[in-house]
Design an enzyme around this catalytic site. Structure first.
Site, PDB file in Angstrom:
ATOM      1  CG  ASN A  63      -3.633 -18.080 -17.675  1.00 49.27           C
ATOM      2  OD1 ASN A  63      -4.150 -17.317 -16.879  1.00 49.27           O
ATOM      3  ND2 ASN A  63      -4.022 -19.397 -17.790  1.00 49.27           N
ATOM      4  CG  ASN A  90      -8.598  -3.362 -15.915  1.00 49.69           C
ATOM      5  OD1 ASN A  90      -9.561  -2.548 -15.378  1.00 49.69           O
ATOM      6  ND2 ASN A  90      -8.557  -4.233 -16.865  1.00 49.69           N
ATOM      7  CB  SER A 150     -14.511  -4.167  -6.389  1.00 47.79           C
ATOM      8  OG  SER A 150     -16.043  -4.114  -6.473  1.00 47.79           O
ATOM      9  CE1 TYR A 162     -14.567  -8.879  -8.954  1.00 45.32           C
ATOM     10  CE2 TYR A 162     -16.019  -7.834  -7.332  1.00 45.32           C
ATOM     11  CZ  TYR A 162     -15.211  -7.780  -8.522  1.00 45.32           C
ATOM     12  OH  TYR A 162     -15.136  -6.474  -9.309  1.00 45.32           O
ATOM     13  CB  ALA A 163     -16.486  -9.739  -1.411  1.00 44.21           C
ATOM     14  CB  ALA A 164     -12.330 -12.610   0.177  1.00 45.33           C
ATOM     15  CE  LYS A 166     -11.691  -6.880  -7.967  1.00 48.80           C
ATOM     16  NZ  LYS A 166     -10.649  -6.441  -9.204  1.00 48.80           N
ATOM     17  CB  ILE A 194     -18.326   0.324 -14.547  1.00 46.84           C
ATOM     18  CG1 ILE A 194     -17.741   1.084 -13.136  1.00 46.84           C
ATOM     19  CG2 ILE A 194     -18.045   1.162 -15.551  1.00 46.84           C
ATOM     20  CD1 ILE A 194     -17.986   2.166 -12.813  1.00 46.84           C
TER      21      ILE A 194
HETATM   22  N1  LIG Z   1     -17.546  -3.891 -14.313  1.00 47.04           N
HETATM   23  C1  LIG Z   1     -17.898  -3.190 -13.056  1.00 47.04           C
HETATM   24  O1  LIG Z   1     -18.878  -2.868 -12.930  1.00 47.04           O
HETATM   25  C2  LIG Z   1     -17.012  -3.277 -12.034  1.00 47.04           C
HETATM   26  C3  LIG Z   1     -17.184  -2.860 -10.675  1.00 47.04           C
HETATM   27  C4  LIG Z   1     -16.195  -3.150  -9.602  1.00 47.04           C
HETATM   28  C5  LIG Z   1     -14.927  -3.320  -9.839  1.00 47.04           C
HETATM   29  N2  LIG Z   1     -14.645  -3.810 -11.471  1.00 47.04           N
HETATM   30  C6  LIG Z   1     -13.332  -4.204 -11.466  1.00 47.04           C
HETATM   31  O2  LIG Z   1     -12.685  -3.487 -12.531  1.00 47.04           O
HETATM   32  C7  LIG Z   1     -11.538  -4.410 -13.349  1.00 47.04           C
HETATM   33  C8  LIG Z   1     -12.110  -4.439 -14.890  1.00 47.04           C
HETATM   34  O3  LIG Z   1     -13.440  -4.640 -14.934  1.00 47.04           O
HETATM   35  P1  LIG Z   1     -14.435  -5.090 -16.486  1.00 47.04           P
HETATM   36  O4  LIG Z   1     -15.882  -5.162 -16.018  1.00 47.04           O
HETATM   37  O5  LIG Z   1     -13.792  -4.011 -17.328  1.00 47.04           O
HETATM   38  O6  LIG Z   1     -13.894  -6.514 -16.689  1.00 47.04           O
HETATM   39  P2  LIG Z   1     -13.929  -7.333 -18.096  1.00 47.04           P
HETATM   40  O7  LIG Z   1     -14.369  -8.685 -17.478  1.00 47.04           O
HETATM   41  O8  LIG Z   1     -14.730  -6.741 -18.989  1.00 47.04           O
HETATM   42  O9  LIG Z   1     -12.549  -7.649 -18.433  1.00 47.04           O
HETATM   43  C9  LIG Z   1     -11.332  -8.195 -17.536  1.00 47.04           C
HETATM   44  C10 LIG Z   1     -10.358  -8.620 -18.545  1.00 47.04           C
HETATM   45  O10 LIG Z   1      -9.399  -9.783 -17.854  1.00 47.04           O
HETATM   46  C11 LIG Z   1      -9.028 -10.479 -18.876  1.00 47.04           C
HETATM   47  N3  LIG Z   1      -8.667 -11.858 -17.938  1.00 47.04           N
HETATM   48  C12 LIG Z   1      -9.509 -12.803 -17.104  1.00 47.04           C
HETATM   49  N4  LIG Z   1      -8.925 -13.619 -16.924  1.00 47.04           N
HETATM   50  C13 LIG Z   1      -7.355 -13.449 -17.286  1.00 47.04           C
HETATM   51  C14 LIG Z   1      -6.225 -14.399 -16.981  1.00 47.04           C
HETATM   52  N5  LIG Z   1      -6.243 -15.406 -16.397  1.00 47.04           N
HETATM   53  N6  LIG Z   1      -5.267 -13.752 -17.549  1.00 47.04           N
HETATM   54  C15 LIG Z   1      -5.439 -12.676 -18.248  1.00 47.04           C
HETATM   55  N7  LIG Z   1      -6.210 -12.002 -18.492  1.00 47.04           N
HETATM   56  C16 LIG Z   1      -7.669 -12.294 -18.122  1.00 47.04           C
HETATM   57  C17 LIG Z   1     -10.240 -10.849 -19.703  1.00 47.04           C
HETATM   58  O11 LIG Z   1      -9.950 -11.570 -20.835  1.00 47.04           O
HETATM   59  C18 LIG Z   1     -10.757  -9.555 -19.838  1.00 47.04           C
HETATM   60  O12 LIG Z   1     -10.361  -8.813 -20.931  1.00 47.04           O
HETATM   61  C19 LIG Z   1     -11.735  -5.831 -12.723  1.00 47.04           C
HETATM   62  O13 LIG Z   1     -10.614  -5.859 -11.843  1.00 47.04           O
HETATM   63  C20 LIG Z   1     -13.017  -5.610 -11.814  1.00 47.04           C
HETATM   64  O14 LIG Z   1     -12.969  -6.550 -10.861  1.00 47.04           O
HETATM   65  C21 LIG Z   1     -15.512  -3.975 -12.239  1.00 47.04           C
END
Ligand SMILES: NC(=O)c1ccc[n+]([C@@H]2O[C@H](COP(=O)([O-])OP(=O)(O)OC[C@H]3O[C@@H](n4cnc5c(N)ncnc54)[C@H](O)[C@@H]3O)[C@@H](O)[C@H]2O)c1
Length: 273
Positions: A63, A90, A150, A162-164, A166, A194
């Site tokens: 966690n 990530n 992001s 989130y914005a803060a 990132k 994405i």
């Molecule tokens: N999806 C988008 O369009 C997008 C856009 C900009 C930035 N991002 C960033 O890219 C990264 C990946 O995004 P994504 O869409 O693949 O995310 P996602 O939600 O698909 O995956 C996030 C992973 O983090 C894990 N997680 C969450 N809380 C946790 C915790 N307390 N301990 C351990 N693991 C934990 C989740 O179980 C999940 O597997 C993130 O940092 C996200 O902010 C995503």
């Protein structure tokens, strides 16, 4: 562009971009791909997929809200791999995971939601960096850290926490680059919208899909969502020796969103006085 025989650790690897970064690292020659997530089943699936790509792999459930779990997870992965060359921070969460959609603004978000998003998106990135730093400093295979920021950290976004966080990740990346230079590089990338399962379900559930799509990626000059592999390619490039003179940078991977001011399709107040 090949990552080569590095020992990599990817957080948030149970799905989405984290899973694809782990897979791409394996395809590009990583010898060991350590994985961590809080989701046991997804982590096991990623392990099987990475193994099928030919890399050794090990998933450790942790966690990211627990400093102790982050530390022992990193010690575990580095011990198993005989060291660590690449840390990919990530994992990230949006305010919506902890709050209703109408309660993610600065005047509506609960403190608990703020704390959760800050713990996972920012504090955990710092803690993983702190605990991985001794292993990275000891690496002789071009060590580096790659953080997921992001576009929401580069321009105003409607989610208070989130914005803060990132934006803070971009700044933390610069500080990391300074503090660990010259041996360990640190960079981040900023995805636009994405195509992930979560984004798909958000779109599928929307009453007006076109309006929702426009809100999500109407500012992309390339008028579609990015793919997880387009992110994984950039993450692996930043971690590779091909990026050996890059440190402290933020790479937008956003279909051109940050290149312009993004025109809204709204009625304008045309005041000629
Ligand atoms: N999806 C988008 O369009 C997008 C856009 C900009 C930035 N991002 C960033 O890219 C990264 C990946 O995004 P994504 O869409 O693949 O995310 P996602 O939600 O698909 O995956 C996030 C992973 O983090 C894990 N997680 C969450 N809380 C946790 C915790 N307390 N301990 C351990 N693991 C934990 C989740 O179980 C999940 O597997 C993130 O940092 C996200 O902010 C995503």
């Amino acid at each position: 562009m090949t990552l080569g025989p590095k020992r990599v650790l990817v957080t948030g690897a149970a799905r989405g971009m984290g899973r694809e970064i782990a897979l791409e690292a394996a395809r590009q020659g990583a010898t060991h791909v350590g994985l961590t997530d809080i989701e046991t089943d997804g982590l096991a699936e990623t392990e099987a997929l990475v193994r099928a790509e030919g890399a050794d792999t090990r998933g450790v459930v942790a966690n990211l809200r627990s400093s102790g779990e982050i530390r022992s997870m990193i010690d575990d992965i580095a011990g198993w791999a005989g060291g660590l060359d690449v840390l990919v921070n990530n994992a990230g969460v949006r305010d919506h995971l902890f709050a209703d959609a109408d309660k993610v603004g600065v005047d509506t978000l609960d403190e608990d939601a703020w704390d959760a998003v800050n713990d996972i998106n920012l504090k955990a990135v710092w803690l993983a960096t702190k605990y991985a730093a001794p292993y990275l400093r000891a690496s002789d295979r071009g060590p580096s850290i790659v953080n997921a920021a992001s576009v929401s950290g580069m321009t105003g976004a409607g989610m208070a926490a989130y914005a803060a966080t990132k934006a803070a990740v971009i700044q933390l990346t610069r500080t990391t680059a300074i503090n660990l230079a010259p041996h360990v590089r640190a960079n981040c990338y900023s995805p636009g919208a994405i195509k992930t399962p979560m984004g798909d379900s958000h779109l599928a559930a929307a009453p007006d899909r076109l309006a929702t799509a426009r809100a999500m990626y109407g500012t992309h000059l390339i008028p579609r969502r990015g793919t997880v592999n387009e992110i994984a390619q950039v993450a692996c490039f930043l971690a590779s020796d091909a990026a050996s003179f890059l440190t402290g940078i933020n790479v937008p991977v956003d279909g051109g969103t940050m290149a312009w001011r993004g025109m809204q399709d709204v009625e304008l107040d045309v005041d000629l006085d």
